[in-house]
Design a protein around this motif. Sequence first.
Motif, PDB file in Angstrom:
ATOM      1  N   UNK A   1      26.765  45.372  43.179  1.00 58.37           N
ATOM      2  CA  UNK A   1      26.284  44.168  42.273  1.00 58.37           C
ATOM      3  C   UNK A   1      26.568  42.752  42.938  1.00 58.37           C
ATOM      4  N   UNK A   2      27.684  42.654  43.085  1.00 59.81           N
ATOM      5  CA  UNK A   2      28.443  41.369  43.698  1.00 59.81           C
ATOM      6  C   UNK A   2      27.460  40.869  44.817  1.00 59.81           C
ATOM      7  N   UNK A   3      27.223  41.703  45.735  1.00 60.50           N
ATOM      8  CA  UNK A   3      26.595  41.716  46.883  1.00 60.50           C
ATOM      9  C   UNK A   3      24.977  41.109  46.648  1.00 60.50           C
ATOM     10  N   UNK A   4      24.472  41.988  45.765  1.00 59.24           N
ATOM     11  CA  UNK A   4      23.142  41.767  45.471  1.00 59.24           C
ATOM     12  C   UNK A   4      23.067  40.242  44.882  1.00 59.24           C
ATOM     13  N   UNK A   5      24.026  39.884  44.226  1.00 60.71           N
ATOM     14  CA  UNK A   5      23.972  38.301  43.453  1.00 60.71           C
ATOM     15  C   UNK A   5      23.990  37.375  44.644  1.00 60.71           C
ATOM     16  N   UNK A   6      24.944  37.698  45.686  1.00 62.90           N
ATOM     17  CA  UNK A   6      24.952  36.986  46.874  1.00 62.90           C
ATOM     18  C   UNK A   6      23.610  36.553  47.625  1.00 62.90           C
ATOM     19  N   UNK A   7      22.970  37.816  48.293  1.00 61.37           N
ATOM     20  CA  UNK A   7      22.079  37.806  48.851  1.00 61.37           C
ATOM     21  C   UNK A   7      20.705  37.080  48.357  1.00 61.37           C
TER      22      UNK A   7
ATOM     23  N   UNK B   1      33.992  54.922  42.576  1.00 61.53           N
ATOM     24  CA  UNK B   1      32.742  54.729  42.292  1.00 61.53           C
ATOM     25  C   UNK B   1      32.423  53.634  41.518  1.00 61.53           C
ATOM     26  N   UNK B   2      33.031  53.414  40.475  1.00 61.54           N
ATOM     27  CA  UNK B   2      32.778  52.305  39.740  1.00 61.54           C
ATOM     28  C   UNK B   2      32.982  50.969  40.412  1.00 61.54           C
ATOM     29  N   UNK B   3      34.092  50.899  41.271  1.00 62.26           N
ATOM     30  CA  UNK B   3      34.437  49.528  42.182  1.00 62.26           C
ATOM     31  C   UNK B   3      33.466  49.428  43.119  1.00 62.26           C
ATOM     32  N   UNK B   4      32.809  50.570  43.766  1.00 63.94           N
ATOM     33  CA  UNK B   4      31.745  50.249  44.664  1.00 63.94           C
ATOM     34  C   UNK B   4      30.554  49.809  44.178  1.00 63.94           C
ATOM     35  N   UNK B   5      30.236  50.192  42.791  1.00 63.82           N
ATOM     36  CA  UNK B   5      28.938  49.784  42.129  1.00 63.82           C
ATOM     37  C   UNK B   5      29.154  48.301  41.709  1.00 63.82           C
ATOM     38  N   UNK B   6      30.157  47.975  41.570  1.00 62.59           N
ATOM     39  CA  UNK B   6      30.493  46.484  40.972  1.00 62.59           C
ATOM     40  C   UNK B   6      30.434  45.727  42.407  1.00 62.59           C
ATOM     41  N   UNK B   7      30.939  46.287  43.324  1.00 63.84           N
ATOM     42  CA  UNK B   7      30.692  45.427  44.570  1.00 63.84           C
ATOM     43  C   UNK B   7      29.382  45.287  45.045  1.00 63.84           C
TER      44      UNK B   7
END
Length: 99
Positions: free
Chosen positions: A76-82, A68-74
């Motif tokens: 956040x990264x996706x929202x930074x790219x979009x 779950x922590x890895x999914x949340x980190x992913x």
Amino acid sequence: MEFNLNAMFGDMGVGAVVGFITGFALKKLMKLAMALIGAYLLSLFWLQQKGVITINTDKLFNLAAGWSSEILTLGQKIMGILPGTTAFLAGFYIGFRKG
């Protein structure tokens, strides 16, 4: 420099539509993933109840917490790219709510 209002609204419309589709698809994907994970865990607990396997539940739930922590980190990264446009985020929110 000429101010083109039609182009601006066109970009906002595209961002909103893309955001809606992304939010809708993400929620559907999350529902499917949760159903599959739930079925998998139920099958494991059923096999444990029948005595076929032995499960260390502490390690199993610690593994799930790590995922779950890895999914949340992913996320956040996706929202930074979009693109961080308001139209995209509004469309994403509406699509996620409707999905």
